[in-house]
Enzyme design. Structure first.
Site, PDB file in Angstrom:
ATOM      1  N   SER A 119     -10.600  -4.241  -1.700  1.00 20.01           N
ATOM      2  CA  SER A 119      -9.252  -4.008  -2.177  1.00 20.01           C
ATOM      3  C   SER A 119      -8.339  -5.250  -2.135  1.00 20.01           C
ATOM      4  CB  SER A 119      -8.598  -2.905  -1.351  1.00 20.01           C
ATOM      5  OG  SER A 119      -8.457  -3.299  -0.004  1.00 20.01           O
ATOM      6  N   SER A 172     -13.223  -4.935   2.234  1.00 22.59           N
ATOM      7  CA  SER A 172     -12.088  -5.289   1.375  1.00 22.59           C
ATOM      8  C   SER A 172     -11.615  -6.741   1.467  1.00 22.59           C
ATOM      9  CB  SER A 172     -10.905  -4.366   1.655  1.00 22.59           C
ATOM     10  OG  SER A 172     -11.080  -3.147   0.988  1.00 22.59           O
ATOM     11  N   LYS A 206      -1.354  -9.996   1.444  1.00 21.42           N
ATOM     12  CA  LYS A 206      -1.686  -8.698   0.840  1.00 21.42           C
ATOM     13  C   LYS A 206      -0.516  -7.737   1.025  1.00 21.42           C
ATOM     14  CE  LYS A 206      -5.475  -5.292   0.822  1.00 21.42           C
ATOM     15  NZ  LYS A 206      -6.761  -4.921   1.461  1.00 21.42           N
TER      16      LYS A 206
END
Lengths: 95, 480
Positions: free
Chosen positions: B155, B179, B80
């Site tokens: 996310s 997330s 990420k």
């Protein structure tokens, strides 16, 4: 629920420039969020402490050693600064 | 060599590499081929690294030289974009950090690197991890591989989409209110949010520091377990991290008892999601697990509580982005205007909104009514879980109230978007570990959309999540 004047004050404190359209938009959105969170008013919280962290609350200390060599990262870090001079970050006059 | 990526797990890849059935280079290039083929449509990666193959070759080299393969030799990871990899851009999908290069490795990266992992690239996300759909990325949203008209969740949407569509074998995400788990649920993968403090946050770009945790997104529960055991543990650079003791399974001589919180099965849940979870409960019963209804009486306050504390922490954490030290900078006539234009130009809409909301709930006249009150309610929510775990070993809930929604469906209604986190946010408020495991599908217009089941365990009992998570995998794949 929240006035445009309040939004302007908050934006100033947060150092965020807003145009008129976004002020209005934020007024609506933040209004809707505050409306949603108002249910907290009825929650029974007498005699409760504020819990700032769910797990582990003591300050964790460690020995002040094993530091980096002076300057080890300076160049890499300074290279990313938008404006610099002689190894210093450069900003506009404050006073 | 042809490798069937659909069946591949870390464990199988490890066996193949250890036995010489495949090279690290071969494995990495198989995934790079997938990235080249599919990423334009998915926008899962913001950048694919050009050094992955040469790192894989070095790994092959050392294996050929007789050095024993490491636990993750050649395993291709997606990371990420808010986790620092030395020398690589880490932008948190924000314009303000668009060109920011990390000057050090996050602790999780160092641990994966030492274990032989290869990093394929950095993945798309909601800007600064603020969102539930990856639509808030400054570089365009990511898509759900099960239906490209839908979001992958967020996310960590890019990481989940990459794992689901074979653009990597495993990924790292971060979870502040769901997330990792919610995108895992939307994309049909495993997503683990560890106990607060179980994994070091050093090198994670902070959103809300009292909630943030890094965790794996994988194809199997066992893979999540392998990664967790490598990245977990005390780190001198994160004072909130702790060493994990080996937890003795409390359930040694009996079947575990699964708690079903009655408050979580009320209105607002999609019918298909509800049916999948109920089927799972029936299967657990058939497998002689105990099922017990429990009550989390303050659950209704959790999301509201989160949406006060989180923006407060956001407004404080993001004060550092000022255009002076690094990142995007807009010049103006004085220093104040420099700050204000840099921050309005560099931050996206959602980020600006949360910073301003945070400033509001922390302001002098409102502190007690909002922030102080929310921190007290947080104590209530933690207590609810403590009480429940006196009677049950784990708690089972849907991960998200709906399957993946359409791109654009919720982006203009913040409260509706925030409700995606209704079952996941309480876990972060209490600092608990939880995992999302696929529990079947919901059909929409001929497309099969994954539904996730969430298991929540007591603090530092990740082992129990792995044990019962594997049971879900086996139950979903069989008729009983």
């Amino acid at each position: 629920m929240i006035s445009i004047k309040e939004i302007e004050k908050l934006a100033e404190l947060a150092r965020i420039d807003l145009n008129e359209k976004e002020k209005k938009h934020l007024q609506e959105n933040i209004g809707a969020i505050l409306d949603y969170v108002k249910k907290l008013k009825e929650a029974p919280v007498e005699n409760l402490e504020e819990l700032t962290r769910a797990v582990g609350n003591a300050n964790e200390m460690r020995e002040d050693n094993n530091s980096y060599k002076p300057g080890e990262f300076s160049e890499m870090i300074l290279n990313q600064a938008p404006s610099k001079e002689n190894g210093y970050l450069k900003v506009k006059k404050v006073i | 060599m042809n490798i069937n990526l659909n069946d591949l797990t870390i464990k199988k890849a490890r066996e193949l590499i250890h036995k010489g059935g495949i090279s690290c280079r071969g494995l990495v290039s198989a995934y790079q081929e997938q990235i080249n083929k599919k990423n334009a449509g998915l926008n899962a990666y913001l950048e694919a690294f050009d050094d992955a193959l040469s790192i894989a070759e070095e790994e092959d080299e050392s294996i050929r030289a007789g050095i024993a393969p490491k636990p993750l030799s050649g395993v291709p990871f997606a990371i990420k974009d808010n986790i620092l990899i030395k020398g690589k851009i880490a932008s948190a999908a924000s314009k303000i950090l668009e060109n920011y290069k990390a000057v050090y490795d996050a602790t999780v990266i160092k641990r994966l690197r030492d274990a032989g992992a290869v990093f394929l690239g950095r993945t798309n996300m909601d800007e600064f991890a603020m969102g539930s759909s990856t639509e808030n990325s400054a570089f365009g949203g990511a898509k759900n591989p099960h239906d490209l008209s839908r979001v992958p969740g967020g996310s960590s949407g890019g990481s989940a989409a990459a794992v689901a569509d074979n653009l990597c074998l495993a990924a790292l995400g971060s979870d502040t209110a769901g997330s990792i788990r919610q995108p895992a649920s939307f994309c049909g993968t495993i997503g683990l949010k560890p106990t607060y403090g179980a994994v070091s946050r050093y090198g994670l770009i902070a959103m809300a520091s009292s909630f943030d945790q890094i965790g794996p997104i994988t194809r199997t529960v066992e893979d999540a377990e392998i990664i967790f055991n490598i990245i977990k543990g005390k780190d001198a650079f994160d004072s909130t991290s702790v060493e994990l003791k080996n937890q003795k399974p409390k359930t040694k001589n009996r079947k575990p008892i699964i708690g079903i919180p009655k408050e979580y099965f009320g209105e607002g849940i999609d019918k298909d999601v509800l049916v999948r979870i109920q089927e799972l409960i029936e299967k657990f019963k058939a497998r002689s697990f105990g099922i017990k209804e429990i009550s989390l009486p303050h659950a209704e306050y959790a999301l509201a509580c989160y949406y006060i504390i989180m923006p407060a922490e956001v407004s404080s954490n993001l004060a550092r982005f000022d255009g002076v030290k690094y990142g995007f900078k807009k010049e103006a006539e004085d220093l104040f205007k420099d700050y204000a234009l840099t921050r309005s130009g560099g931050f996206g809409k959602e980020v600006r909104q949360r910073i301003i909301l945070g400033a509001y709930v922390l302001s002098a006249g409102y502190y007690n009514a909002y922030y102080g009150k929310a921190q007290k309610i947080r104590a209530l929510i933690k207590k609810d879980f403590e009480n429940s775990f006196k009677n049950v070993d784990v708690i089972l809930t849907p991960t998200s109230p709906t399957p993946a929604f359409r791109t654009g469906e919720k982006i203009n209604d913040p409260v509706k978007m925030y409700l995606s986190d209704i079952f996941t946010a309480p876990v972060n408020l209490a600092g608990l570990p939880a995992i999302s495991v696929p529990a079947g599908f919901a059909e929409r217009e001929g497309k099969r959309l994954p539904v996730g089941a969430q298991l929540i365990a007591p603090w530092f009992y990740e082992d129990r999540l792995f044990e019962i998570g594997k049971e879900i995998e086996s139950a979903v794949n069989s008729n009983h």
